[in-house]
Write a protein that holds these residues in place. Structure first.
Motif: not given
Length: 467
Positions: A330-332, A334-346, A321-324
């Motif tokens: 062109n996410w850095g 922080f946005p990549s980390g927030m995406l993981f938060v969204l995946i794990g939060s549920p 995911i971070p590389l993709h």
């Protein structure tokens, strides 16, 4: 007296035992995920290795952790099943984890070592100090992995022995929610505190969590609901004891009526023991016999396979995911980390609910439904950035990607702890059919060690398959 009984009752209650095990899982996963983001900082700022080597050393540390978990799991499970005392091994595991955390945190600055007089007298060069410091870091992580396996395996065994079968799904779901919370909280807290507050302030939270965990373990009183398992050797010993006592009892020492009753009772018990001995000569499954026997059952193998596939999916996300998102959007970081938060939060909220559903529906239907739903969401996740799907690119690409990722995190809650619940059911069923087949202490720890191995193997295979 009433106050003392109440104190004992809540310390041995299923709720408190579940809470204690849950805090232990949260603490372990928090500490594991806490270290990962600050490994580069520790290597560059404290050990002062060449920045060009940071990625290689970081990957080696993570791979070493997974490999140690894979190797140590069956060893921990084997020895954990040799004792009925769960508190002492858990306290030992926490002591090892605390020592490991302190050692990692105190990874010494190499410049200070070089200036020390004792090192100057031996004329040790910088490269030698770097190697020693990195070696200490690897050793500390190795012991941290061993302690983590002890907490994981013995923790689930504690739940299995103290929680009723009909509530095991709910308890496992609560634990899975704590695991998700720990995985999310660790990186966020470490990144914020190291940057804004300070290095030792960040580590002090880890030490505090471990101390709280130790206090809860000391308060917890085990109250196993599983009956004591009698093996064939136990029955043989009881038979020989009764035979010996009846042979040594003289008729003159008892009244005629009692002598007659004793003989009849002894004969009846001899007959009962002999008949049960002939009918249920259960051979205790020791060593490799346990594993060859348990792997004959397709439901257990299926549960392990499903757990491993789930682990492969999770680890593949972390690797790709971070590389993709960097190449596509062109996410850095922080946005990549927030995406993981969204995946794990549920998982924090839905894992207990899914566990409650498993208690009522079993594991089969939620598992196949989850995999069935994951397939289209995973396909949809790969559409943005692919020229073959123009409808998934453009202005809506980021929205499609985020919605797919969150959906995957939501559906994955149905797969969490599926192996733990199925393992409990299988071990209990086999014990009921063949009492004592896994020994006097049962086979929970060895079975949960296999669950841990399947998850760890998936974590190793995920990045390789996705890459």
């Amino acid at each position: 007296m009433t106050i003392a009984k109440n104190a004992v009752s809540w310390r041995a209650s299923p709720v408190f035992i579940t809470a204690t095990v849950t805090v232990g899982f949260f603490c372990h996963l928090y500490l594991y995920s806490f270290i990962v983001p600050i490994i580069p900082y520790m290597l560059v700022e404290r050990i002062q290795i060449d920045p060009a080597n940071v990625q290689a050393v970081t990957s080696a540390l993570l791979a070493n952790y997974a490999l140690v978990c894979l190797i140590s799991s069956p060893i921990v499970g084997h020895y954990a099943d040799k004792t009925t005392d769960r508190k002492t091994p858990l306290l030992i595991a926490l002591a090892i984890e605390l020592a490991s955390a302190v050692t990692i945190a105190r990874t010494t600055n190499c410049e200070l070592l070089l200036k020390a007089a004792v090192l100057q007298s031996f004329r040790l060069d910088t490269d030698f100090i770097f190697r020693i410091s990195v070696l200490v870091l690897f050793i500390a992580r190795t012991f941290g992995a061993i302690s983590g396996m002890m907490l994981w395996i013995i923790g689930f065994s504690t739940l299995a022995e103290n929680i009723e079968k009909r509530h095991m799904g709910t308890a496992s779901g609560v634990v899975s929610g704590a695991v998700a919370a720990g995985m999310l909280a660790g990186p966020a807290v470490s990144g914020f505190f190291v940057e804004k507050v300070g290095y030792w302030s960040a580590w002090s939270l880890c030490f505090g969590l471990i101390i709280v965990n130790v206090a809860l373990r000391l308060l917890m009183l085990e109250n196993p609901i599983q009956p004591k398992r009698h093996t064939f050797n136990d029955t043989k010993t009881r038979y020989e004891t009764i035979q010996k006592s009846s042979n040594h009892t003289t008729p003159d020492s008892l009244p005629p009526s009692e002598h007659s009753n004793l003989n009849s009772n002894a004969i009846d018990e001899h007959t009962s023991l002999l008949s049960s001995r002939s009918k249920t000569q259960t051979e205790v499954k020791k060593g490799f016999q346990f594993y060859t026997y348990i792997f004959r059952h397709r439901s257990f193998v299926t549960a392990l396979y499903a757990y491993m596939v789930f682990s492969i999916l999770i680890s593949a996300f972390e690797a790709t995911i971070p590389l993709h998102v960097q190449e596509t959007f062109n996410w850095g970081a922080f946005p990549s980390g927030m995406l993981f938060v969204l995946i794990g939060s549920p998982g924090i909220l839905l894992n207990p609910l899914c566990g409650w559903l498993r208690d009522r529906l079993g594991t089969r239907h939620p598992t196949w439904i989850a995999f069935f739903l994951l397939a289209p969401f995973m396909w949809l996740l790969g559409c943005p950035g692919d020229a073959r799907y123009p409808w998934a690119n453009g202005a809506h690409a980021q929205g499609i990607y985020i919605a797919s990722a969150v959906s995957i995190g939501t559906v994955s809650c149905m797969l969490s702890s599926v192996a733990a619940v199925e393992t409990r059911f299988i071990i209990d069923t086999l014990e009921q059919r063949h009492p004592g087949i896994f020994g006097s202490s049962g086979g929970y720890s060895r079975a949960y060690a296999l669950c841990s191995m399947s998850w760890t193997l998936g974590m190793l295979l995920g990045p390789l398959l996705s890459g």
